[in-house]
Design a protein around this motif. Structure first.
Motif, PDB file in Angstrom:
ATOM      1  N   ARG A 100       0.979  -1.172  -0.132  1.00 10.20           N
ATOM      2  CA  ARG A 100      -0.011   0.066   0.010  1.00 10.20           C
ATOM      3  C   ARG A 100       1.071   1.157   0.044  1.00 10.20           C
ATOM      4  O   ARG A 100       1.777   1.365   0.503  1.00 10.20           O
ATOM      5  CB  ARG A 100      -0.945   0.005   1.395  1.00 10.20           C
ATOM      6  CG  ARG A 100      -1.993  -1.170   1.177  1.00 10.20           C
ATOM      7  CD  ARG A 100      -2.713  -1.070   2.631  1.00 10.20           C
ATOM      8  NE  ARG A 100      -3.630  -2.314   2.408  1.00 10.20           N
ATOM      9  CZ  ARG A 100      -3.583  -3.432   3.057  1.00 10.20           C
ATOM     10  NH1 ARG A 100      -2.484  -3.766   3.702  1.00 10.20           N
ATOM     11  NH2 ARG A 100      -4.466  -4.310   3.107  1.00 10.20           N
ATOM     12  N   LYS A 102      -0.188   5.238   0.182  1.00 12.93           N
ATOM     13  CA  LYS A 102      -1.404   5.801   0.138  1.00 12.93           C
ATOM     14  C   LYS A 102      -1.047   7.406   0.457  1.00 12.93           C
ATOM     15  O   LYS A 102      -0.310   7.836   1.255  1.00 12.93           O
ATOM     16  CB  LYS A 102      -2.514   5.404   1.130  1.00 12.93           C
ATOM     17  CG  LYS A 102      -3.038   3.981   0.885  1.00 12.93           C
ATOM     18  CD  LYS A 102      -3.944   3.582   2.073  1.00 12.93           C
ATOM     19  CE  LYS A 102      -4.610   2.266   1.638  1.00 12.93           C
ATOM     20  NZ  LYS A 102      -5.722   1.891   2.582  1.00 12.93           N
ATOM     21  N   THR A 119      -8.952   9.119   0.174  1.00  7.74           N
ATOM     22  CA  THR A 119      -7.796   8.547   0.293  1.00  7.74           C
ATOM     23  C   THR A 119      -7.597   7.869  -1.020  1.00  7.74           C
ATOM     24  O   THR A 119      -8.354   7.242  -1.644  1.00  7.74           O
ATOM     25  CB  THR A 119      -8.020   7.135   1.502  1.00  7.74           C
ATOM     26  OG1 THR A 119      -8.535   8.041   2.454  1.00  7.74           O
ATOM     27  CG2 THR A 119      -6.886   6.524   1.405  1.00  7.74           C
ATOM     28  N   TYR A 120      -6.219   8.004  -1.478  1.00  7.10           N
ATOM     29  CA  TYR A 120      -5.849   7.322  -2.901  1.00  7.10           C
ATOM     30  C   TYR A 120      -4.709   6.491  -2.583  1.00  7.10           C
ATOM     31  O   TYR A 120      -3.652   6.640  -2.164  1.00  7.10           O
ATOM     32  CB  TYR A 120      -5.352   8.536  -3.902  1.00  7.10           C
ATOM     33  CG  TYR A 120      -5.384   8.278  -5.264  1.00  7.10           C
ATOM     34  CD1 TYR A 120      -6.773   8.129  -6.014  1.00  7.10           C
ATOM     35  CD2 TYR A 120      -4.062   7.893  -5.827  1.00  7.10           C
ATOM     36  CE1 TYR A 120      -6.615   8.073  -7.325  1.00  7.10           C
ATOM     37  CE2 TYR A 120      -4.264   7.580  -7.216  1.00  7.10           C
ATOM     38  CZ  TYR A 120      -5.250   7.524  -7.935  1.00  7.10           C
ATOM     39  OH  TYR A 120      -5.259   7.144  -9.450  1.00  7.10           O
ATOM     40  N   ASN A 121      -4.797   5.129  -3.018  1.00  4.55           N
ATOM     41  CA  ASN A 121      -3.836   4.204  -2.958  1.00  4.55           C
ATOM     42  C   ASN A 121      -3.082   4.068  -4.486  1.00  4.55           C
ATOM     43  O   ASN A 121      -3.464   3.550  -5.397  1.00  4.55           O
ATOM     44  CB  ASN A 121      -4.458   2.701  -2.692  1.00  4.55           C
ATOM     45  CG  ASN A 121      -3.567   1.769  -2.250  1.00  4.55           C
ATOM     46  OD1 ASN A 121      -2.311   2.081  -2.575  1.00  4.55           O
ATOM     47  ND2 ASN A 121      -4.059   0.607  -1.704  1.00  4.55           N
ATOM     48  N   TRP A 122      -1.869   4.540  -4.285  1.00  2.00           N
ATOM     49  CA  TRP A 122      -1.080   4.413  -5.504  1.00  2.00           C
ATOM     50  C   TRP A 122      -0.735   3.019  -5.928  1.00  2.00           C
ATOM     51  O   TRP A 122      -0.450   2.827  -7.209  1.00  2.00           O
ATOM     52  CB  TRP A 122       0.391   5.662  -5.437  1.00  2.00           C
ATOM     53  CG  TRP A 122      -0.319   6.897  -5.255  1.00  2.00           C
ATOM     54  CD1 TRP A 122      -0.329   7.386  -3.931  1.00  2.00           C
ATOM     55  CD2 TRP A 122      -0.409   8.055  -6.196  1.00  2.00           C
ATOM     56  NE1 TRP A 122      -0.644   9.004  -4.084  1.00  2.00           N
ATOM     57  CE2 TRP A 122      -0.775   9.047  -5.606  1.00  2.00           C
ATOM     58  CE3 TRP A 122      -0.418   8.062  -7.397  1.00  2.00           C
ATOM     59  CZ2 TRP A 122      -0.885  10.362  -6.124  1.00  2.00           C
ATOM     60  CZ3 TRP A 122      -0.618   9.094  -8.195  1.00  2.00           C
ATOM     61  CH2 TRP A 122      -1.053  10.396  -7.657  1.00  2.00           C
ATOM     62  N   GLU A 134     -10.094   5.261  -2.905  1.00  2.00           N
ATOM     63  CA  GLU A 134     -10.808   4.364  -1.870  1.00  2.00           C
ATOM     64  C   GLU A 134     -11.689   5.203  -1.142  1.00  2.00           C
ATOM     65  O   GLU A 134     -12.970   5.248  -1.476  1.00  2.00           O
ATOM     66  CB  GLU A 134      -9.473   3.715  -0.908  1.00  2.00           C
ATOM     67  CG  GLU A 134      -8.702   2.861  -1.652  1.00  2.00           C
ATOM     68  CD  GLU A 134      -7.562   2.158  -0.651  1.00  2.00           C
ATOM     69  OE1 GLU A 134      -7.195   1.087  -1.356  1.00  2.00           O
ATOM     70  OE2 GLU A 134      -7.298   2.684   0.171  1.00  2.00           O
TER      71      GLU A 134
END
Length: 426
Positions: A100, A102, A119-122, A134
């Motif tokens: 993860r 993020k 929330t952004y999960n690269w 997310e």
């Protein structure tokens, strides 16, 4: 091979555990502890500053009138995994992985009762870019007893899924949880804490198509959860990192209801079926209880049909003086409305941990079992895992490792999975 693997993992964790043994404290905390300032002065000094940093929450920007606030933080989980399969048909894997990565954005606007999160999960940009975004939502607090969420969030189903991945005892959640959890979805959820957290409830209406996916039918999903904390509010977090001075107990249950569309493409022996327009985890996960059955043509490929889904779980958790235990039981049922064919899946896990060095070093053990289809014989899977966690700055900087043996009853095979992970939350 497996003995060498365990030794290597232990050595890796021992080396990684060498680090600072200090907990970060603010100047106000230090002055208060030394008695230099009073409680009133401490509260005054701790008031929001225009620019501040809070460990675990990131950089905090607050407007001069304190009506707006932005918290900008991040999360990185760097992981090593070794999969050693007993079956000759499977390829062993040794890999490093960014599990993860993020960017965490949150805060409030106009009033502290109106909060937001993004929330952004690269890491998912590479794995599955449909799941990179997310939690993105707005929440309004009418009172502790009633809070309203609009947007995308975790479906409040399964204690281990609700618990942040940054606060779990093992490198990742149980494979049983992964098979039954819904994941993220967009909709509206009502939440409340009653009697100072003794009772918590959730009642949600969601699109039903899953994470970052628009619903194309008139069928939606409904989710309900109730948790009871008889000895006082118990936060969602595995293990007793806080070394609770008094015992805490939590009992919970969740229910999920939805109707999905099964589509068919091709004809004859080449015909395949899939669940249309659904990005829910229990459908898309490679071991998802419903997705596995559909891909395996359990419901057939004769015609398209609706599949009604009921899923229920019950959970418990307790912790005291560094010791903890929790477990969950899952049950899922899917029925083809045209074919009348039923699928029933069951699973459970239980895990326990103890801090041999309070707030610093924890040992954990977990057992999990799942029968993905009760109508099929001998298709159950079980797993036993042992884990170790070393906390440098609480969950903000910790090192984790676990080793597990997964047994497949159908082919009587045993697979070894060993993982090590370093987590940074800032």
């Amino acid at each position: 091979m497996r003995q060498h693997t365990v030794v290597a993992m232990a050595g890796f964790l021992a080396v990684m555990a060498v680090g600072h043994d200090v907990q970060a404290k603010s100047l106000e905390d230090i002055l208060k502890e030394k008695g230099v300032i009073t409680e009133a002065e401490y509260k005054e000094a701790s008031k929001a500053k225009p620019l501040d940093y809070k460990l675990g929450k990131g950089f905090v920007f607050t407007s001069p009138d304190q009506k707006f606030q932005v918290q900008l933080g991040g999360q990185i989980q760097a992981q090593y995994e070794l999969d050693n399969y007993e079956a000759a048909s499977k390829q062993d894997v040794s890999q490093f992985n960014l599990r993860r990565v993020k960017t965490l954005l949150s805060g409030y606007a106009f009033t502290k009762d109106l909060t937001y999160k993004a929330t952004y999960n690269w890491a998912n940009v590479v794995k599955d870019n449909t799941k990179a975004m997310e939690e993105v939502n707005l929440k309004y607090r009418v009172a502790d007893e009633l809070q309203v969420m609009l947007g995308q969030e975790k479906i409040q189903y399964s204690r281990q899924w609700i618990t942040s991945n940054t606060a779990q005892q093992f490198v990742d959640g149980s494979f049983v949880r992964n098979a039954f959890m819904q994941g993220y979805d967009t909709g509206i959820n009502l939440h409340g804490d009653l009697w100072q957290g003794v009772v918590k409830y959730d009642a949600g209406l969601f699109g039903g198509a899953g994470q970052n996916t628009k619903n194309k039918t008139n069928d939606n999903a409904y989710n309900f959860r109730l948790a009871f904390n008889p000895l006082g509010d118990m936060k969602y977090g595995e293990g007793d990192l806080e070394h609770s001075a008094k015992p805490l107990v939590s009992l919970g249950s969740s229910y999920y209801l939805s109707t999905l569309k099964k589509t068919v493409s091709g004809t004859g022996s080449t015909a395949t079926s899939a669940i249309d327009n659904n990005n829910s985890n229990f459908v898309t996960d490679s071991n998802g209880w419903l997705g596995t059955a559909v891909k395996g043509k359990y419901f057939g490929t004769a015609a398209a049909e609706n599949i009604s889904v009921d899923s229920w779980e019950a959970d418990f958790a307790c912790k005291w003086l560094g010791a903890s235990m929790q477990g969950e039981y899952f049950w899922g049922k899917a029925q083809g409305e045209a074919s009348g064919k039923d699928l029933i899946a069951k699973g459970a896990y239980v895990q326990a941990g103890y801090f041999v060095i309070p707030k610093r070093l924890e040992l954990a053990l977990r057992y999990a079992w799942m029968d993905p289809n009760r109508q099929l014989a001998n298709d159950a899977v079980s797993e036993i895992q042992g884990g170790v966690n070393y906390f440098l700055y609480g969950n903000n900087l910790k090192i984790q490792g676990d080793v597990g043996n997964r047994h497949t009853y159908k082919n009587k095979s045993d697979d070894l999975v060993a993982r090590a992970q370093v987590q940074l939350l800032f």
